[in-house]
Design a protein around this motif. Structure first.
Motif, PDB file in Angstrom:
ATOM      1  N   VAL A   1       0.660  -1.355  -0.081  1.00 38.44           N
ATOM      2  CA  VAL A   1      -0.002   0.144   0.071  1.00 38.44           C
ATOM      3  C   VAL A   1       0.932   1.269   0.005  1.00 38.44           C
ATOM      4  O   VAL A   1       0.853   2.240  -0.871  1.00 38.44           O
ATOM      5  N   ALA A   2       1.829   1.251   0.833  1.00 38.05           N
ATOM      6  CA  ALA A   2       2.741   2.346   0.997  1.00 38.05           C
ATOM      7  C   ALA A   2       3.479   2.543  -0.532  1.00 38.05           C
ATOM      8  O   ALA A   2       3.642   3.783  -0.794  1.00 38.05           O
ATOM      9  N   HIS A   3       3.943   1.632  -1.034  1.00 46.68           N
ATOM     10  CA  HIS A   3       4.631   1.856  -2.451  1.00 46.68           C
ATOM     11  C   HIS A   3       3.748   2.214  -3.273  1.00 46.68           C
ATOM     12  O   HIS A   3       4.193   3.375  -3.978  1.00 46.68           O
ATOM     13  N   ALA A   4       2.359   1.955  -3.246  1.00 48.60           N
ATOM     14  CA  ALA A   4       1.420   2.262  -4.313  1.00 48.60           C
ATOM     15  C   ALA A   4       1.244   3.836  -4.031  1.00 48.60           C
ATOM     16  O   ALA A   4       0.775   4.685  -5.027  1.00 48.60           O
ATOM     17  N   ARG A   5       1.353   4.456  -2.963  1.00 45.06           N
ATOM     18  CA  ARG A   5       1.036   5.797  -2.507  1.00 45.06           C
ATOM     19  C   ARG A   5       2.390   6.811  -2.757  1.00 45.06           C
ATOM     20  O   ARG A   5       2.531   7.772  -2.577  1.00 45.06           O
ATOM     21  N   GLY A   6       3.609   5.924  -2.914  1.00 44.31           N
ATOM     22  CA  GLY A   6       4.682   6.469  -3.095  1.00 44.31           C
ATOM     23  C   GLY A   6       5.379   7.001  -1.839  1.00 44.31           C
ATOM     24  O   GLY A   6       6.327   7.869  -1.664  1.00 44.31           O
ATOM     25  N   GLN A   7       5.229   6.067  -0.778  1.00 45.30           N
ATOM     26  CA  GLN A   7       5.745   6.543   0.221  1.00 45.30           C
ATOM     27  C   GLN A   7       6.300   5.104   0.964  1.00 45.30           C
ATOM     28  O   GLN A   7       6.266   3.937   0.452  1.00 45.30           O
ATOM     29  N   SER A   8       7.178   5.356   1.980  1.00 44.89           N
ATOM     30  CA  SER A   8       7.858   4.137   2.466  1.00 44.89           C
ATOM     31  C   SER A   8       6.797   3.746   3.541  1.00 44.89           C
ATOM     32  O   SER A   8       5.538   4.510   3.852  1.00 44.89           O
ATOM     33  N   LEU A   9       6.837   2.587   4.018  1.00 42.48           N
ATOM     34  CA  LEU A   9       5.929   1.751   5.182  1.00 42.48           C
ATOM     35  C   LEU A   9       6.250   2.818   6.485  1.00 42.48           C
ATOM     36  O   LEU A   9       4.910   3.026   6.923  1.00 42.48           O
ATOM     37  N   ALA A  10       6.988   3.538   6.768  1.00 41.87           N
ATOM     38  CA  ALA A  10       7.062   4.499   8.017  1.00 41.87           C
ATOM     39  C   ALA A  10       6.189   5.646   7.742  1.00 41.87           C
ATOM     40  O   ALA A  10       5.394   5.864   8.618  1.00 41.87           O
ATOM     41  N   GLN A  11       6.346   5.908   6.402  1.00 39.59           N
ATOM     42  CA  GLN A  11       5.732   7.282   6.077  1.00 39.59           C
ATOM     43  C   GLN A  11       4.113   6.749   6.180  1.00 39.59           C
ATOM     44  O   GLN A  11       3.145   7.798   6.749  1.00 39.59           O
ATOM     45  N   LEU A  12       3.676   5.778   5.449  1.00 40.99           N
ATOM     46  CA  LEU A  12       2.384   5.374   5.473  1.00 40.99           C
ATOM     47  C   LEU A  12       1.829   5.399   6.992  1.00 40.99           C
ATOM     48  O   LEU A  12       0.612   5.705   7.501  1.00 40.99           O
ATOM     49  N   ALA A  13       2.572   4.662   7.838  1.00 42.76           N
ATOM     50  CA  ALA A  13       2.224   4.401   9.180  1.00 42.76           C
ATOM     51  C   ALA A  13       1.994   5.606  10.007  1.00 42.76           C
ATOM     52  O   ALA A  13       0.986   5.734  10.760  1.00 42.76           O
ATOM     53  N   LEU A  14       3.036   6.659   9.593  1.00 40.09           N
ATOM     54  CA  LEU A  14       2.731   8.013  10.293  1.00 40.09           C
ATOM     55  C   LEU A  14       1.452   8.836   9.860  1.00 40.09           C
ATOM     56  O   LEU A  14       0.513   9.223  10.448  1.00 40.09           O
ATOM     57  N   ALA A  15       1.295   8.673   8.547  1.00 40.17           N
ATOM     58  CA  ALA A  15       0.097   9.518   8.011  1.00 40.17           C
ATOM     59  C   ALA A  15      -1.197   8.957   8.377  1.00 40.17           C
ATOM     60  O   ALA A  15      -2.145   9.415   8.699  1.00 40.17           O
ATOM     61  N   TRP A  16      -1.274   7.353   8.620  1.00 38.64           N
ATOM     62  CA  TRP A  16      -2.316   6.659   8.982  1.00 38.64           C
ATOM     63  C   TRP A  16      -2.672   7.156  10.576  1.00 38.64           C
ATOM     64  O   TRP A  16      -3.850   7.444  11.050  1.00 38.64           O
ATOM     65  N   ALA A  17      -1.624   7.345  11.299  1.00 41.26           N
ATOM     66  CA  ALA A  17      -1.997   7.479  12.793  1.00 41.26           C
ATOM     67  C   ALA A  17      -2.318   8.963  12.936  1.00 41.26           C
ATOM     68  O   ALA A  17      -3.066   9.192  13.749  1.00 41.26           O
ATOM     69  N   LEU A  18      -1.960   9.926  11.956  1.00 45.08           N
ATOM     70  CA  LEU A  18      -2.493  11.285  11.786  1.00 45.08           C
ATOM     71  C   LEU A  18      -3.867  11.463  11.426  1.00 45.08           C
ATOM     72  O   LEU A  18      -4.109  12.708  11.114  1.00 45.08           O
ATOM     73  N   ARG A  19      -4.406  10.552  10.763  1.00 43.05           N
ATOM     74  CA  ARG A  19      -5.809  10.463   9.954  1.00 43.05           C
ATOM     75  C   ARG A  19      -6.866  11.023  11.160  1.00 43.05           C
ATOM     76  O   ARG A  19      -7.896  11.675  10.377  1.00 43.05           O
ATOM     77  N   HIS A  20      -6.712  10.810  12.077  1.00 42.67           N
ATOM     78  CA  HIS A  20      -7.785  11.236  13.074  1.00 42.67           C
ATOM     79  C   HIS A  20      -7.678  12.847  13.604  1.00 42.67           C
ATOM     80  O   HIS A  20      -6.527  13.100  13.793  1.00 42.67           O
ATOM     81  N   PRO A  21      -8.740  13.564  13.413  1.00 39.79           N
ATOM     82  CA  PRO A  21      -8.463  14.956  13.921  1.00 39.79           C
ATOM     83  C   PRO A  21      -8.033  15.144  15.467  1.00 39.79           C
ATOM     84  O   PRO A  21      -7.609  16.019  15.841  1.00 39.79           O
ATOM     85  N   GLN A  22      -8.593  13.990  16.260  1.00 39.14           N
ATOM     86  CA  GLN A  22      -8.155  14.144  17.663  1.00 39.14           C
ATOM     87  C   GLN A  22      -6.418  14.166  17.938  1.00 39.14           C
ATOM     88  O   GLN A  22      -6.205  14.623  18.768  1.00 39.14           O
ATOM     89  N   VAL A  23      -5.793  13.441  16.931  1.00 43.87           N
ATOM     90  CA  VAL A  23      -4.224  13.407  17.132  1.00 43.87           C
ATOM     91  C   VAL A  23      -3.725  14.506  16.841  1.00 43.87           C
ATOM     92  O   VAL A  23      -3.585  14.954  15.692  1.00 43.87           O
ATOM     93  N   SER A  24      -3.315  15.206  17.880  1.00 47.29           N
ATOM     94  CA  SER A  24      -2.491  16.499  17.661  1.00 47.29           C
ATOM     95  C   SER A  24      -1.265  16.280  17.107  1.00 47.29           C
ATOM     96  O   SER A  24      -0.583  17.367  16.270  1.00 47.29           O
ATOM     97  N   THR A  25      -0.509  15.384  17.781  1.00 48.88           N
ATOM     98  CA  THR A  25       0.685  15.212  16.860  1.00 48.88           C
ATOM     99  C   THR A  25       1.273  13.462  17.104  1.00 48.88           C
ATOM    100  O   THR A  25       0.752  12.787  17.917  1.00 48.88           O
ATOM    101  N   ALA A  26       2.231  13.204  16.435  1.00 50.58           N
ATOM    102  CA  ALA A  26       2.785  11.675  16.423  1.00 50.58           C
ATOM    103  C   ALA A  26       4.242  12.041  17.089  1.00 50.58           C
ATOM    104  O   ALA A  26       4.806  12.563  16.204  1.00 50.58           O
ATOM    105  N   LEU A  27       4.568  11.091  17.779  1.00 47.90           N
ATOM    106  CA  LEU A  27       5.948  11.087  18.216  1.00 47.90           C
ATOM    107  C   LEU A  27       6.766  10.274  17.740  1.00 47.90           C
ATOM    108  O   LEU A  27       6.577   9.253  17.767  1.00 47.90           O
ATOM    109  N   VAL A  28       7.877  10.678  17.362  1.00 47.11           N
ATOM    110  CA  VAL A  28       8.827   9.755  16.457  1.00 47.11           C
ATOM    111  C   VAL A  28      10.174  10.249  17.272  1.00 47.11           C
ATOM    112  O   VAL A  28      10.861  11.210  17.472  1.00 47.11           O
TER     113      VAL A  28
END
Length: 339
Positions: A273-300
């Motif tokens: 899925v990440a490859h099809a979006r032009g992202q790495s797996l890590a980038q996909l995972a971060l974007a997915w965690a940020l999809r909720h409006p309640q999530v103010s920030t993701a810590l990495v």
């Protein structure tokens, strides 16, 4: 980059879509720099300094710590305190610096838990290591069933009233305890600003009530471990690198977890899925965690400037189609590779 002088990039605020924390006046960058397990005494101080400098240049204004981060406990705060003194004295008012207390820090009955004695003593120690007069957010790190919640929240409120912290937060609290904590803090005149839970494609427990709870309360969320300790990267798709956390004696990730057949199937599906979006797996995972409006920030965390830059690049592609989310749900199974 000079080791002796740092000049912050004039473009540092030009691209970051800062997010409001609940219904407060605080804004956080979508991706914040966390210091759990990657800023200990075994790291090169100059490398750590370059990572923090680059983060700020990219608009990362939130540095997240805890008293026990290292290893050994306390060393992350010591490192960051040194970096703040060297490079960020002129930028203190541009930063949100947070720390926590709740896990064991010193011997005896007063070095753990949620007592007023422990929390305020720990905060004073953290301020000493950081070289700061105050932190922006002070969290209770985990629920303590042996201490009345009124005492724990009273300590957080006192930290704010005394000027040692600007805001109060909690971490690893259930929805029910979150409601209780928010109510006690409100009665004390210190609103609950933020909750910090773990959240990732393989750890989806906050979808069972916490998202709705913080939305109702007007509290923000800071999601930690959105990459599930490296499990949501390409690092373990082709074995266990000798330099990896899973190959060592870390208590947070084991070789058995990354060799689990279900994990391997799911991480490969998500990688497609990440490859099809032009992202790495890590980038996909971060974007997915940020999809909720309640999530103010993701810590990495970041072990290098390149890794940090790749994580920040996630912000160029945060939108998902319904089809992508449906495909992700086939592989993003709560409890995958759990201990």
């Amino acid at each position: 980059m000079s080791k002796d002088a740092y000049t912050a990039a004039v473009t540092r605020y030009s691209r970051t879509p800062y997010r409001r924390v609940g219904r407060s006046g605080v804004l956080l960058p979508p991706i914040s720099l966390g210091f759990w397990q990657n800023f200990g005494e075994n790291r090169d101080p100059w490398q750590l300094r370059t990572i923090v400098r680059r983060a700020f240049d990219l608009g990362v204004t939130h540095f997240d710590l805890a008293n026990n981060y290292g290893p050994p406990p306390g060393s992350a705060e010591t490192h960051v305190g040194r970096i703040l003194e060297q490079d960020f004295r002129a930028h203190r008012d541009e930063l949100i610096v947070s720390t926590k207390a709740g896990y064991q820090m010193w011997e005896g009955p007063y070095g753990d838990g949620g007592s007023r004695k422990y929390l305020l003593s720990s905060l004073d120690q953290s301020l000493g290591r950081l070289g700061l007069d105050y932190v922006d957010i002070f969290y209770h790190h985990r629920e303590d069933p042996h201490t009345p919640l009124e005492e724990t929240m009273g300590a957080l409120a006192h930290a704010v009233r005394s000027g040692r912290a600007l805001y109060a937060g909690i971490s690893n609290y259930s929805p029910e305890k979150t409601r209780q904590a928010a109510r006690i803090l409100a009665d004390l005149g210190t609103p609950l600003l933020i909750h910090q839970p773990s959240y990732s494609m393989f750890n989806r427990h906050i979808e069972n009530g916490l998202l709705e709870t913080v939305d109702e309360l007007g509290v923000g969320l800071a999601a930690f471990s959105p990459l599930q300790q490296g499990l949501l990267t390409n690092r373990y798709m082709y074995g266990v690198p000798s330099s990896s956390r899973a190959a060592g004696s870390s208590s947070s990730l084991s070789e058995r977890q990354v060799k689990d057949p279900d994990y391997q199937t799911r991480v490969r599906g998500l990688s497609e899925v990440a490859h099809a979006r032009g992202q790495s797996l890590a980038q996909l995972a971060l974007a997915w965690a940020l999809r909720h409006p309640q999530v103010s920030t993701a810590l990495v965390g970041a072990s290098s400037v390149h890794q940090l830059e790749q994580n920040i690049e996630t912000l160029t592609n945060l939108e998902f189609t319904a089809e992508e989310l449906a495909t992700i749900d086939r592989f993003a199974i709560d409890g995958t590779a759990a201990r």
